[in-house]
Each structure stands twice: as C-alpha cells, then as structure tokens.
Design a protein around this motif. Structure first.
Motif, PDB file in Angstrom:
ATOM      1  N   LEU A  81       0.797  -1.233   0.000  1.00 53.66           N
ATOM      2  CA  LEU A  81       0.000   0.000   0.000  1.00 53.66           C
ATOM      3  C   LEU A  81       0.826   1.278   0.000  1.00 53.66           C
ATOM      4  N   ILE A  82       2.105   1.183   0.325  1.00 56.28           N
ATOM      5  CA  ILE A  82       2.886   2.388   0.597  1.00 56.28           C
ATOM      6  C   ILE A  82       2.988   3.321  -0.604  1.00 56.28           C
ATOM      7  N   ASP A  83       3.062   2.794  -1.808  1.00 57.83           N
ATOM      8  CA  ASP A  83       3.176   3.665  -2.981  1.00 57.83           C
ATOM      9  C   ASP A  83       1.920   4.496  -3.190  1.00 57.83           C
ATOM     10  N   SER A  84       0.759   3.889  -3.011  1.00 55.86           N
ATOM     11  CA  SER A  84      -0.480   4.658  -3.172  1.00 55.86           C
ATOM     12  C   SER A  84      -0.645   5.668  -2.039  1.00 55.86           C
ATOM     13  N   VAL A  85      -0.196   5.320  -0.839  1.00 56.15           N
ATOM     14  CA  VAL A  85      -0.249   6.270   0.279  1.00 56.15           C
ATOM     15  C   VAL A  85       0.692   7.445   0.010  1.00 56.15           C
ATOM     16  N   LEU A  86       1.887   7.150  -0.483  1.00 55.07           N
ATOM     17  CA  LEU A  86       2.843   8.222  -0.781  1.00 55.07           C
ATOM     18  C   LEU A  86       2.358   9.118  -1.914  1.00 55.07           C
ATOM     19  N   ASP A  87       1.605   8.563  -2.858  1.00 51.47           N
ATOM     20  CA  ASP A  87       1.018   9.395  -3.914  1.00 51.47           C
ATOM     21  C   ASP A  87       0.049  10.416  -3.331  1.00 51.47           C
ATOM     22  N   VAL A  88      -0.756   9.995  -2.376  1.00 49.50           N
ATOM     23  CA  VAL A  88      -1.688  10.911  -1.716  1.00 49.50           C
ATOM     24  C   VAL A  88      -0.918  11.958  -0.917  1.00 49.50           C
ATOM     25  N   VAL A  89       0.127  11.522  -0.197  1.00 45.53           N
ATOM     26  CA  VAL A  89       0.952  12.461   0.575  1.00 45.53           C
ATOM     27  C   VAL A  89       1.593  13.472  -0.366  1.00 45.53           C
ATOM     28  N   ARG A  90       2.114  13.003  -1.484  1.00 46.60           N
ATOM     29  CA  ARG A  90       2.761  13.888  -2.458  1.00 46.60           C
ATOM     30  C   ARG A  90       1.768  14.894  -3.028  1.00 46.60           C
ATOM     31  N   LYS A  91       0.573  14.429  -3.362  1.00 52.28           N
ATOM     32  CA  LYS A  91      -0.451  15.313  -3.925  1.00 52.28           C
ATOM     33  C   LYS A  91      -0.847  16.390  -2.923  1.00 52.28           C
ATOM     34  N   GLU A  92      -1.055  16.013  -1.678  1.00 51.66           N
ATOM     35  CA  GLU A  92      -1.432  16.989  -0.652  1.00 51.66           C
ATOM     36  C   GLU A  92      -0.277  17.941  -0.351  1.00 51.66           C
ATOM     37  N   SER A  93       0.958  17.432  -0.360  1.00 52.06           N
ATOM     38  CA  SER A  93       2.123  18.277  -0.096  1.00 52.06           C
ATOM     39  C   SER A  93       2.310  19.320  -1.182  1.00 52.06           C
ATOM     40  N   GLU A  94       2.073  18.923  -2.426  1.00 54.05           N
ATOM     41  CA  GLU A  94       2.233  19.860  -3.541  1.00 54.05           C
ATOM     42  C   GLU A  94       1.190  20.965  -3.524  1.00 54.05           C
ATOM     43  N   SER A  95       0.070  20.728  -2.866  1.00 52.67           N
ATOM     44  CA  SER A  95      -0.962  21.762  -2.812  1.00 52.67           C
ATOM     45  C   SER A  95      -0.742  22.744  -1.664  1.00 52.67           C
ATOM     46  N   CYS A  96       0.280  22.506  -0.839  1.00 57.13           N
ATOM     47  CA  CYS A  96       0.569  23.407   0.290  1.00 57.13           C
ATOM     48  C   CYS A  96       1.347  24.629  -0.182  1.00 57.13           C
ATOM     49  N   ASP A  97       1.063  25.771   0.457  1.00 59.06           N
ATOM     50  CA  ASP A  97       1.831  26.983   0.181  1.00 59.06           C
ATOM     51  C   ASP A  97       3.198  26.934   0.852  1.00 59.06           C
ATOM     52  N   CYS A  98       3.229  26.501   2.092  1.00 52.89           N
ATOM     53  CA  CYS A  98       4.473  26.462   2.864  1.00 52.89           C
ATOM     54  C   CYS A  98       4.444  25.226   3.767  1.00 52.89           C
ATOM     55  N   LEU A  99       4.934  24.125   3.266  1.00 50.69           N
ATOM     56  CA  LEU A  99       4.907  22.859   4.008  1.00 50.69           C
ATOM     57  C   LEU A  99       5.976  22.880   5.093  1.00 50.69           C
ATOM     58  N   GLN A 100       5.539  22.856   6.363  1.00 51.81           N
ATOM     59  CA  GLN A 100       6.480  22.831   7.484  1.00 51.81           C
ATOM     60  C   GLN A 100       6.947  21.418   7.779  1.00 51.81           C
ATOM     61  N   GLY A 101       6.022  20.476   7.729  1.00 51.24           N
ATOM     62  CA  GLY A 101       6.368  19.112   8.070  1.00 51.24           C
ATOM     63  C   GLY A 101       5.137  18.231   8.088  1.00 51.24           C
ATOM     64  N   PHE A 102       5.264  17.122   8.789  1.00 46.97           N
ATOM     65  CA  PHE A 102       4.206  16.118   8.817  1.00 46.97           C
ATOM     66  C   PHE A 102       3.913  15.734  10.255  1.00 46.97           C
ATOM     67  N   GLN A 103       2.639  15.472  10.526  1.00 46.97           N
ATOM     68  CA  GLN A 103       2.225  14.943  11.822  1.00 46.97           C
ATOM     69  C   GLN A 103       1.547  13.607  11.574  1.00 46.97           C
ATOM     70  N   LEU A 104       2.000  12.593  12.280  1.00 44.96           N
ATOM     71  CA  LEU A 104       1.454  11.254  12.107  1.00 44.96           C
ATOM     72  C   LEU A 104       0.987  10.735  13.458  1.00 44.96           C
ATOM     73  N   THR A 105      -0.194  10.185  13.486  1.00 51.71           N
ATOM     74  CA  THR A 105      -0.729   9.557  14.685  1.00 51.71           C
ATOM     75  C   THR A 105      -0.760   8.055  14.450  1.00 51.71           C
ATOM     76  N   ASN A 106      -0.169   7.295  15.364  1.00 46.52           N
ATOM     77  CA  ASN A 106      -0.185   5.841  15.206  1.00 46.52           C
ATOM     78  C   ASN A 106      -0.151   5.157  16.558  1.00 46.52           C
ATOM     79  N   SER A 107      -0.571   3.915  16.556  1.00 51.78           N
ATOM     80  CA  SER A 107      -0.503   3.076  17.742  1.00 51.78           C
ATOM     81  C   SER A 107       0.635   2.089  17.541  1.00 51.78           C
ATOM     82  N   LEU A 108       1.501   1.979  18.528  1.00 51.99           N
ATOM     83  CA  LEU A 108       2.663   1.105  18.395  1.00 51.99           C
ATOM     84  C   LEU A 108       2.383  -0.330  18.819  1.00 51.99           C
ATOM     85  N   GLY A 109       1.179  -0.619  19.260  1.00 54.17           N
ATOM     86  CA  GLY A 109       0.855  -1.970  19.698  1.00 54.17           C
ATOM     87  C   GLY A 109       0.424  -2.884  18.576  1.00 54.17           C
TER      88      GLY A 109
END
Length: 194
Positions: free
Chosen positions: A40-68
């Motif tokens: 799935l990672i390539d399709s997820v990265l495509d979405v991340v890339r598309k959203e990143s390109e639409s940003c005016d000033c991309l500071q970074g990324f915030q990810l929420t995950n469960s480590l369990g």
C-alpha cells in the motif's frame, strides 16, 4: 473506513485520500512493515505527495499511530521512513500511542513497540508518547466513564495534539512553527521523545 466517511466529519476528507487494503497486519509488525504495508505504501505516498504539492508552505508532517498493533507500528514506521526519504528537510512529528500490559489483550504488543523504536529514533524529529493505560485512567478517574469508547480515547489524543499545536494556530511569539517547537524542546537530536 466507512464509519469515518459516514460520520460527522466524513465530509472534510477528500474521497480520493482514503486508501484501504484487503487485509490488516494481524498485530504483526513485520507484516505491516514488509508485506501488507509494502503493497500500500506507494499509493499512500502518492496521496501524501499530492497533498504536499498543494501546500503553500509545508512545514512538516504529523502522524498519529498506535505502536501496539501491526498496522500502526509496522506500516506507520514504514510511512515515516519513506516520507523522511522524500522530504528530508521537513519536520516529522509523531503522536504515538504506547501499549500497556494492563489494558492490552494482545501478547505481541510490546514486541511491536520495540521494533518501532529504532525507526522513530532515526526518522522522527519529535515523538509525543501517549500511554494507553494513562488514557484509560483519565477516562475512568477524571471523566468518570465506566466504559470508554475509542471515540473517548481519540478525543483525549486530539486534545493533546491540539494543545501541542495551539501556538501554530493562534498568534504568539513563542514556538510559532514545528521547527521552532523542536528547537525549544529538543536538547540533542536523539532525545526527541516527550
């Protein structure tokens, strides 16, 4: 995913940004990182890339995950690694839920968390650790909830995220962006766990 789409906040998400796999990772870090997540990672990265390109000033990324679980720990760390490769100069901030033996019913949760640590250490700039047992204790003792739901737990996590990031959304002279927050909180690069 359907419950998110049909829920009260489903309309704020773009329908093309939902990525669904056939199977879960089955509480297995390696399955989430190397097999199911790798598909799935390539399709997820495509979405991340598309959203990143639409940003005016991309500071970074915030990810929420469960480590369990396998998906949050395995695919979550894979996603962090891939985003770090593609955007090395952007801040990576994670809000990670750490498992607790008192509220867990899965014996491999500690192993999933331990396998995630090296990836968080190398690829995250700021990691806010959220203890699963503490979330339940807040629900029981402070909020007086007898049977907390995932919605209750997620609300606490979102309140934590909102508190950490409120200086980005409201005028202030201190910690005005992700990088300034990191500069003020992190004495050494590898000591970025809060």
């Amino acid at each position: 995913m359907e419950s998110v789409r049909a829920g009260p906040f489903g309309h704020i998400f773009h329908p093309d940004n939902f990525i669904c796999g056939q199977y879960g990772a089955g509480n297995n870090w390696a399955k989430g990182h190397y097999t199911e997540g790798a598909e799935l990672i390539d399709s997820v990265l495509d979405v991340v890339r598309k959203e990143s390109e639409s940003c005016d000033c991309l500071q970074g990324f915030q990810l929420t995950n469960s480590l369990g679980g396998g998906t949050g720990s395995g695919m979550g760390t894979l996603l962090i690694s891939k985003i770090r490769e593609e955007y090395p100069d952007r801040i990576m901030c994670t809000f990670s839920v750490f498992p607790s033996p008192r509220v867990s019913d899965v014996v491999v949760e500690p192993y999933n968390a331990v396998l995630s640590f090296p990836h968080l250490l190398e690829n995250s700039d700021e990691t806010f650790g959220i203890d699963n047992e503490a979330l339940y204790n807040i629900c029981f003792r402070t909020l007086k909830l007898k049977y907390p739901t995932y919605g209750d737990l997620n609300h606490l996590i979102s309140a934590t995220m909102s508190g950490v990031t409120c200086c980005f959304r409201f005028p202030s002279q201190l910690n005005a962006d992700l990088r300034k927050l990191a500069v003020n909180l992190i004495p050494f690069p590898r000591l970025h766990f809060f």
